[in-house]
Design a protein around this motif. Structure first.
Motif, PDB file in Angstrom:
ATOM      1  N   ARG A 190       3.174   0.693 -17.776  1.00 16.22           N
ATOM      2  CA  ARG A 190       2.855   0.244 -16.410  1.00 16.22           C
ATOM      3  C   ARG A 190       4.142   0.173 -15.591  1.00 16.22           C
ATOM      4  O   ARG A 190       4.686  -0.897 -15.368  1.00 16.22           O
ATOM      5  N   THR A 247       4.343   5.875  -5.271  1.00 12.84           N
ATOM      6  CA  THR A 247       4.695   5.908  -6.699  1.00 12.84           C
ATOM      7  C   THR A 247       3.518   6.223  -7.593  1.00 12.84           C
ATOM      8  O   THR A 247       3.706   6.645  -8.739  1.00 12.84           O
ATOM      9  N   ARG A 272       2.550   1.793  -3.409  1.00 13.52           N
ATOM     10  CA  ARG A 272       1.612   2.285  -4.416  1.00 13.52           C
ATOM     11  C   ARG A 272       1.218   3.732  -4.147  1.00 13.52           C
ATOM     12  O   ARG A 272       1.055   4.531  -5.075  1.00 13.52           O
ATOM     13  N   HIS A 326      -0.869  -7.631 -12.861  1.00 16.63           N
ATOM     14  CA  HIS A 326      -0.049  -6.573 -12.263  1.00 16.63           C
ATOM     15  C   HIS A 326       1.218  -7.114 -11.603  1.00 16.63           C
ATOM     16  O   HIS A 326       1.973  -6.341 -11.009  1.00 16.63           O
ATOM     17  N   ARG A 369       0.838  -1.209   0.000  1.00 18.48           N
ATOM     18  CA  ARG A 369       0.000   0.000   0.000  1.00 18.48           C
ATOM     19  C   ARG A 369       0.868   1.252   0.000  1.00 18.48           C
ATOM     20  O   ARG A 369       0.594   2.215  -0.727  1.00 18.48           O
ATOM     21  N   ALA A 405       1.860   3.992  -8.864  1.00 18.96           N
ATOM     22  CA  ALA A 405       1.789   2.825  -9.738  1.00 18.96           C
ATOM     23  C   ALA A 405       1.226   1.647  -8.963  1.00 18.96           C
ATOM     24  O   ALA A 405       1.039   1.706  -7.746  1.00 18.96           O
ATOM     25  N   SER A 406       0.948   0.533  -9.686  1.00 17.98           N
ATOM     26  CA  SER A 406       0.340  -0.632  -9.035  1.00 17.98           C
ATOM     27  C   SER A 406       1.123  -1.913  -9.234  1.00 17.98           C
ATOM     28  O   SER A 406       1.003  -2.843  -8.431  1.00 17.98           O
ATOM     29  N   ASP A 407       1.915  -1.988 -10.299  1.00 22.03           N
ATOM     30  CA  ASP A 407       2.546  -3.256 -10.630  1.00 22.03           C
ATOM     31  C   ASP A 407       3.723  -3.558  -9.710  1.00 22.03           C
ATOM     32  O   ASP A 407       4.384  -2.663  -9.182  1.00 22.03           O
ATOM     33  N   VAL A 408       3.995  -4.863  -9.575  1.00 24.93           N
ATOM     34  CA  VAL A 408       5.010  -5.328  -8.646  1.00 24.93           C
ATOM     35  C   VAL A 408       5.908  -6.357  -9.335  1.00 24.93           C
ATOM     36  O   VAL A 408       5.411  -7.228 -10.061  1.00 24.93           O
ATOM     37  N   ALA A 424       5.530  -0.252  -9.169  1.00 20.46           N
ATOM     38  CA  ALA A 424       5.352   0.369  -7.861  1.00 20.46           C
ATOM     39  C   ALA A 424       6.443  -0.120  -6.920  1.00 20.46           C
ATOM     40  O   ALA A 424       6.956   0.654  -6.103  1.00 20.46           O
TER      41      ALA A 424
END
Length: 1024
Positions: free
Chosen positions: A785, A707, A704, A745, A701, A709-712, A788
């Motif tokens: 994408r 940044t 994200r 993601h 959390r 962003a959401s991707d890991v 994060a």
């Protein structure tokens, strides 16, 4: 003595020719080992394999016909007993013929090959296998009960009825005088105890050769015996000789021969019940089989000097015979009776009835005024509050002193330690038979303890005579001990044992003295003279002392409870203490059933036979049976199970305050400061949670939020927790059973494994594997994408206990930051000094993350976790949405966390982890020279992986073998785990108090297990 002229030996070419001539089948032949017959395995291309058996010249054809009749009978009436099917020749007969180069005619017959592994390949044998061993022969004998085969009523040297003549015929061949005397001793016992009763014993057709090379097992079905071969030694003889033969073979190469024999007898009796008289002769029948085996091996070695098979059992048979000589015959009979579900000591019931019905003949063993007054019932079972109350739970003196303190605090006259309770205070080798697995460790108390001050007078319970006086001075032994002999009105003898006395007890009486009930016989000793215990009387009833003189076991293994409780019945029949709580055997199976009914089915249990663990202390765990296990698996209890400093911190703060975190308290602040002080500069803001899973979820959390962003990016094989969001980023889960693969993601990169991965050069692998992270980030940015976060364990655990190659994290972190992401180091498994050379795992990589997640070890088992991050990331997370965790960072948890940090520092546990880990890994690497299954030993500090392989070139993983090793290490009292994508990595992550002796013990046990035939055969079978 010259060797006998050699008999003709048929070749594989001869066997192939006979198979074509008589059976019309063509295929390659392979010679099989045998005693008398010559056996060849034939594998025709168009038919099932079979064994061509060439009977020894001079074999009677009617005996061979009888063997065929038995096999046909079993196939028809007992089809569930797999036995070889008899093949017929092209002329539709069972028996063919061959002429040897010596001009003699040999009988030839063929049996269908019974596939599978033999019991010999399944050594060491479990109790389940041994019972199945006996049960299989019981099933065969039951099916043959009443079967008529006159030809099997024959003169045969392996028929135990011929024992005296066989031994006499070959005794002079034994050159060693002590060995010859041993055989003579058992020959004389046979003539005295068996020969006179043979006419009255039941007879039947018996297989007569139930050795571990003749039984087929299926280990995949839970140690199941599935077949029986080689019926060439069948005779009509005493039925009881069948389990005796099996038991004799089961005893070979075992540390506990009587246990092995009893388990075989138990399995046989369950199917083919033995009579009282049959049980009574088993000891001598077993000895007879061993004696015949050694003299026949000597004879066959002379007759066939070039055939190693004929003497294959000679060494272990001699050893077993010598050990059997040390077993009291009457105790062996009691053991067999218990194994058959009978009262082990038949006189026991009569003695107990007499004592119960004659209260006037029984005196108090302590002052009657005290004995009839108030008492405190004490509990020495593992998991009891009485044990937990002791300052040092591993010190019997401290424990028993605490028990005396309980008596004083209660104002009672004495304390009572119960009969039949499983205890965890017996810690010396006195209670651990040499070579026995943990099932043989003695923990069940066979007497009753009366806790009083030293110097307290002790009185005789009954009229009697002094039978023995001895100072059993070993650590945790009885100390000065008196044994009195008594006789009931019916003439039944029994004994009372008084242990832990003052040394003056040995001077006040003489063996043979007459004593009266209520007569003073001793006083209680202090700990410096009574075996090292706090003052107490051990009082025990004994119906039969067997061959013991001056001492007698006061503790037995839980598996032997029925046997010993018959020999030593409940002494409260004499003490008459009212209201005592019965100490029954642990109800482990009940707990298993209740767990299955009430808890979710996806919650797994470790080990095929689950451990019922009820207490821990430092690096040890204790099960409900009092057995002690060296814990090399539970990194959660970081500074040791039930560490007193941690327990006291929890107790103290729990007594003051335990509420939610909305109130101001100094402990969370103090703990945050201590944690931040262990981190590199910049990692300074703490968020407290309740677990490692919560920590990783919160870290995502934060990443994200920071940044946008959401991707890991994650590692293949990585694991980060059990929440929905964390399963999505844990390849160990989403690529495993029940997983759905990586979500859109999540971007998986290769595990940097220099042992079996793509890059194996330690000098360059760090950069090579980090390139996968850089490429993933580039692809993500190109696709719109950006990352994060990069979430990575500092030393991946579920991925195989991986030590990252040098430079990996620094370069991977650089690539992620260049792409706009943050770097999360998952230290849930490896933090707090476990790696030895540093306090945090990421420090070994000379890399600094942006977020660190903590869990498991920080609370020593108390549920606490944390996220430590930079001020910038913390500020980004402050979006206006409140972060609140009801109990994350509560005062009790923070007090516990502070105590853990104190213990690590004050006890030098980080340095111990480094030194002990180096010793353990050096020991494990030394094993690799003897055990090719060890492919790699890796780790840092006390975070170690040993990878097992079937082939060091191909690196084929040995997963089933690793499972076997974990199970067998448990049998040796050592707990380890296994992990890795193939389940082939032994994981060793003990509490940090693990020491050098523990490391040596683990390596020694691993050496033993890796050398077991069963493991080698498992490798051959599963690797085929």
């Amino acid at each position: 003595m010259t060797a006998a002229p050699p008999l003709h030996r048929f070749t594989t070419d001869d066997a192939e020719s006979l198979a074509r001539e008589w059976y019309g089948m063509t295929g390659p032949a392979r010679a099989l080992p045998a005693d008398r017959d010559q056996n060849f395995l034939i594998r025709p291309s168009a038919a099932e394999p079979f064994v061509l058996k060439i009977a020894e010249a001079g074999e009677r054809s009617d005996v061979l016909d009888a063997q065929h009749d038995v096999l046909d009978h079993l196939a028809q009436l007992a089809p569930r007993i797999p036995v070889p099917r008899v093949l017929r020749t092209r002329d539709a007969v069972h028996t063919a013929y061959a002429t040897g180069a010596d001009g003699r005619t040999w009988l030839v017959h063929a049996l269908a090959f019974l596939p599978g592994q033999t019991l010999a390949q399944a050594a060491p044998h479990s109790a389940v296998l041994r019972r199945g061993w006996g049960a299989m022969l019981g099933q065969v004998d039951l099916a043959l009960d009443g079967f008529e085969a006159p030809a099997l009523q024959r003169e045969f040297p392996w028929d135990l009825r011929t024992t005296p003549s066989v031994l006499a015929r070959h005794l002079d061949r034994i050159g060693d005088g002590s060995r010859r005397a041993l055989v003579e001793y058992f020959g004389n016992r046979f003539r005295e105890h068996i020969e006179p009763v043979i006419p009255s014993l039941r007879t039947s057709v018996i297989h007569n050769d139930g050795n571990d090379h003749n039984l087929i097992v299926d280990l995949s079905r839970g140690d199941t015996v599935v077949g029986l071969i080689d019926f060439g030694d069948m005779v009509i003889s005493c039925t009881a000789f069948e389990p005796a033969v099996c038991a004799a073979y089961a005893m070979l190469d075992t540390a506990e021969p009587l246990v092995a024999a009893s388990e075989v007898v138990s399995g046989y009796h369950d199917v083919m019940p033995l009579t009282e008289h049959e049980i009574a002769i088993l000891y001598d029948a077993i000895a007879a089989r061993l004696a015949i085996s050694v003299v026949m091996s000597t004879y066959q070695g002379i007759r066939k000097p070039d055939d190693p098979y004929v003497t294959i059992s000679e060494r272990p048979a001699w050893e077993a015979l010598a050990r059997w000589r040390e077993v009291d015959p009457r105790f062996a009979e009691a053991s067999f009776r218990a194994a058959c579900g009978r009262n082990a000591c038949p006189r026991s019931s009569a003695v107990v009835r007499w004592i119960a019905s004659h209260p006037e003949r029984c005196a108090a063993v302590i002052d009657p005024a005290v004995a009839n007054g108030p008492y405190v019932e004490l509990d020495l079972r593992p998991g009891s509050e009485d044990i937990a109350a002791a300052g040092d739970q591993d010190d019997p003196i401290a424990i028993t002193k605490a028990l005396l303190g309980r008596v004083e605090d209660a104002g009672a006259g004495f304390g009572v330690g119960g009969y039949g309770e499983c205890r965890r205070v017996y810690t010396t080798d006195l209670f651990r038979p040499a070579g026995a697995t943990i099932d043989g460790w003695r923990t069940v108390h066979l007497g009753m303890d009366l806790f009083l001050e030293s110097g307290t007078p002790v009185y005789a319970a009954f009229d009697g005579t002094v039978h023995a006086l001895r100072d059993n001075a070993g650590a945790q032994d009885y100390g000065p001990t008196t044994i009195l002999r008594h006789v009931t009105d019916d003439g039944d003898t029994f004994y009372t044992l008084y242990g832990h006395l003052a040394r003056t007890a040995l001077d006040g009486l003489t063996v043979g003295d007459t004593v009266s009930a209520g007569q003073p016989i001793a006083t209680l000793g202090d700990l410096d003279e009574n075996g090292g215990w706090a003052p107490h009387l051990h009082f025990q009833l004994v119906v039969d002392l067997f061959d013991h003189h001056g001492e007698f076991p006061g503790v037995c293994a839980d598996r032997d409870r029925a046997l010993w409780m018959s020999i030593s019945p409940d002494p409260n029949v004499a003490l008459r203490i009212p209201g005592l709580t019965p100490r029954a055997a642990p109800e482990t199976e009940h707990v298993v059933r209740r767990r299955a009914a009430l808890l979710g089915p996806s919650l797994s249990l470790h080990y095929a036979a689950p451990l019922h663990i009820v207490q821990g202390w430092m690096q040890h765990l204790f099960d409900a049976r009092g057995r002690r296990f060296l814990d090399a698996a539970n990194n959660v209890s970081h500074v040791g199970h039930a560490h007193p400093a941690v327990v006291e911190a929890l107790r103290r703060q729990s007594a003051l305050l335990n509420t939610n975190t909305r109130y101001l308290h100094e402990l969370p602040v103090a703990y945050a400061g201590r944690l931040a002080g262990t981190m590199p500069d910049g990692l300074e803001v703490c968020f407290f949670v309740n677990s490692g899973s919560e920590a990783n979820e919160l870290a995502l959390r934060m990443a994200r939020a920071h940044t946008g962003a959401s991707d890991v990016v994650v590692l293949d094989g990585g694991y980060h927790g059990n929440t929905a969001a964390l399963i999505d980023v844990s390849a160990y889960k989403f690529d495993g059973v029940g997983g759905a693969g990586a979500p859109a993601h999540v971007h998986k990169v290769e595990m940097p494994d220099v042992f079996r991965g793509r890059y194996r050069n330690p000098a360059t692998a760090g950069a090579d594997y980090a390139a996968f992270v850089r490429h993933a980030v580039d692809r993500m940015r190109a696709g719109g994408r950006p990352p994060a976060a990069f979430l990575c364990e500092s030393l991946p655990g579920c991925g195989g206990q991986i030590v990252l190659p040098a430079g990996y994290l620094a370069e991977a972190f650089s690539a992620v930051r260049h792409g706009g992401g943050v770097c999360i180091a998952d230290e849930v498994q490896v933090g707090f000094g476990r790696v030895g050379s540093a306090f945090w795992g990421f420090e070994t990589q000379q890399a600094v993350p942006d977020i660190v997640t903590l869990g498991k070890p920080m609370g020593n088992g108390h549920p606490i976790g944390a996220v430590v991050t930079t001020r910038a990331i913390a500020d980004s997370f402050d979006t206006g949405m409140e972060y609140f965790n009801t109990y994350g960072g509560n005062a009790v948890s923070c007090a516990v966390g502070l105590a853990v940090l104190d213990v690590i520092e004050q006890e030098g546990l980080q340095q111990r982890a480094r030194e002990t880990g180096e010793r353990l890994m050096a020991g494990a690497r030394s094993l690799a020279a003897r055990h090719a299954m060890i492919g790699d030993v890796r780790g840092l500090g006390l975070y170690i992986g040993i990878e097992l392989v079937r082939d060091r070139e191909t690196l084929e993983p040995a997963g089933p073998e690793a499972r076997y090793v974990v199970e067998r290490m448990k049998d040796h009292g050592i707990l380890i785990g296994r992990d890795g994508p193939f389940g082939n990595v032994l994981k060793i992550k003990p509490p940090m108090v693990f020491n050098r002796d523990d490391a040596d013990r683990l390596v020694g046990a691993l050496d033993t297990v890796l050398a077991e035939p069963r493991l080698r055969h498992l490798q051959e079978v599963t690797g085929a």
